[in-house]
Design an enzyme around this catalytic site. Structure first.
Site, PDB file in Angstrom:
ATOM      1  N   ASP A 108      35.691  44.063  39.429  1.00 37.34           N
ATOM      2  CA  ASP A 108      35.357  42.849  38.680  1.00 37.34           C
ATOM      3  C   ASP A 108      36.556  41.908  38.733  1.00 37.34           C
ATOM      4  O   ASP A 108      37.561  42.136  38.053  1.00 37.34           O
ATOM      5  CB  ASP A 108      35.016  43.177  37.221  1.00 37.34           C
ATOM      6  CG  ASP A 108      33.666  43.862  37.060  1.00 37.34           C
ATOM      7  OD1 ASP A 108      33.149  44.404  38.053  1.00 37.34           O
ATOM      8  OD2 ASP A 108      33.137  43.882  35.926  1.00 37.34           O
ATOM      9  N   LYS A 160      29.446  37.356  37.277  1.00 41.57           N
ATOM     10  CA  LYS A 160      29.582  37.903  35.927  1.00 41.57           C
ATOM     11  C   LYS A 160      30.036  36.800  34.980  1.00 41.57           C
ATOM     12  O   LYS A 160      30.861  35.957  35.342  1.00 41.57           O
ATOM     13  CB  LYS A 160      30.602  39.045  35.957  1.00 41.57           C
ATOM     14  CG  LYS A 160      30.971  39.636  34.604  1.00 41.57           C
ATOM     15  CD  LYS A 160      32.000  40.745  34.771  1.00 41.57           C
ATOM     16  CE  LYS A 160      32.581  41.203  33.427  1.00 41.57           C
ATOM     17  NZ  LYS A 160      33.599  42.268  33.597  1.00 41.57           N
ATOM     18  N   LYS A 210      25.814  39.937  36.115  1.00 41.49           N
ATOM     19  CA  LYS A 210      26.315  40.806  35.056  1.00 41.49           C
ATOM     20  C   LYS A 210      26.620  39.973  33.820  1.00 41.49           C
ATOM     21  O   LYS A 210      27.337  38.978  33.879  1.00 41.49           O
ATOM     22  CB  LYS A 210      27.582  41.552  35.508  1.00 41.49           C
ATOM     23  CG  LYS A 210      28.198  42.425  34.403  1.00 41.49           C
ATOM     24  CD  LYS A 210      29.373  43.229  34.924  1.00 41.49           C
ATOM     25  CE  LYS A 210      30.087  43.972  33.785  1.00 41.49           C
ATOM     26  NZ  LYS A 210      31.215  44.790  34.275  1.00 41.49           N
TER      27      LYS A 210
END
Length: 216
Positions: free
Chosen positions: A90, A153, A182
């Site tokens: 991430d 995300k 996400k």
């Protein structure tokens, strides 16, 4: 509820997180069969030692939480954490470059991590929606797609805000079936998690996974 558990990244990114807490996090992730645990880079070997062979992935963060790290450093860190057991990355984009209109720099930054991960890890691109307007969210998602990332995300959870339904809807509209989305930041109960799922989130990042999955 098992279906919801399988899309949760069970998260502990506090700077004061201890080895014992990460071990507990990993054990909980195995018990509830979460998608992954998400921990700081230095804790990847600890989480991996617990979860190796279980099917639960180890996720870590790159350029976290500001995104202002040099692309070369992000790439180097990505390679190292993959060696140590991380199979999901991430990364935080260079938010300042995005807001300055320097799209090439933003894409190159993401590309550096995608190339470093190669076929060894998924890359989720944290765009920090709370700091962006609609056009900037659209641009960030487009650049992440062009760079070949797997997910976009919403948030780090460190910028004073988190995931909201309208941003998930927007992000999903932009990426369609080309990428996944996400939702992360401020998701602490089952109702919120399900709302994010209905809005189009493919993965949920939360430090409240156990509470969500045991909520009556």
């Amino acid at each position: 509820m098992n279906e919801l558990a399988r899309i949760i990244d069970h998260t502990l990114l506090k700077p004061e997180a201890t080895m014992e807490q990460v071990i507990q996090l990993a054990q909980e992730a195995y018990e509830f069969q979460f998608a992954s645990v998400c921990v700081n880079p230095s804790m990847v070997p600890v989480a991996y030692s617990v979860l190796k062979g279980t099917g639960v992935k180890v996720c870590t963060v790159i350029g976290f939480p500001l995104g202002a790290t040099l692309p070369e450093v992000k790439a180097c860190e990505t390679k190292k954490v993959i060696e140590e057991g991380s199979s999901e990355i991430d990364m935080v984009i260079n938010i300042g470059a995005l807001k300055s209109g320097r799209e090439y720099e933003v894409k190159a930054d993401i590309q550096a991590v995608v190339d470093a991960a190669a076929d060894h890890a998924l890359v989720k691109v944290i765009i920090e929606t709370v700091l962006l307007n609609r056009q900037e969210i659209e641009t960030a998602c487009r650049l992440a797609m062009e760079a070949g990332a797997d997910f976009v995300k919403t948030s780090t959870g460190f910028a004073g805000g988190g995931a909201i339904v309208k941003d998930i809807v927007l992000m999903k509209e932009i990426v369609g079936t080309k990428m996944k989305v996400k939702a992360s930041g401020g998701i602490r109960d089952k109702e919120t998690a399900l709302a994010m799922r209905r809005a189009g989130a493919d993965r949920i990042g939360t430090s409240s996974g156990v509470a969500i999955c045991t909520e009556i």
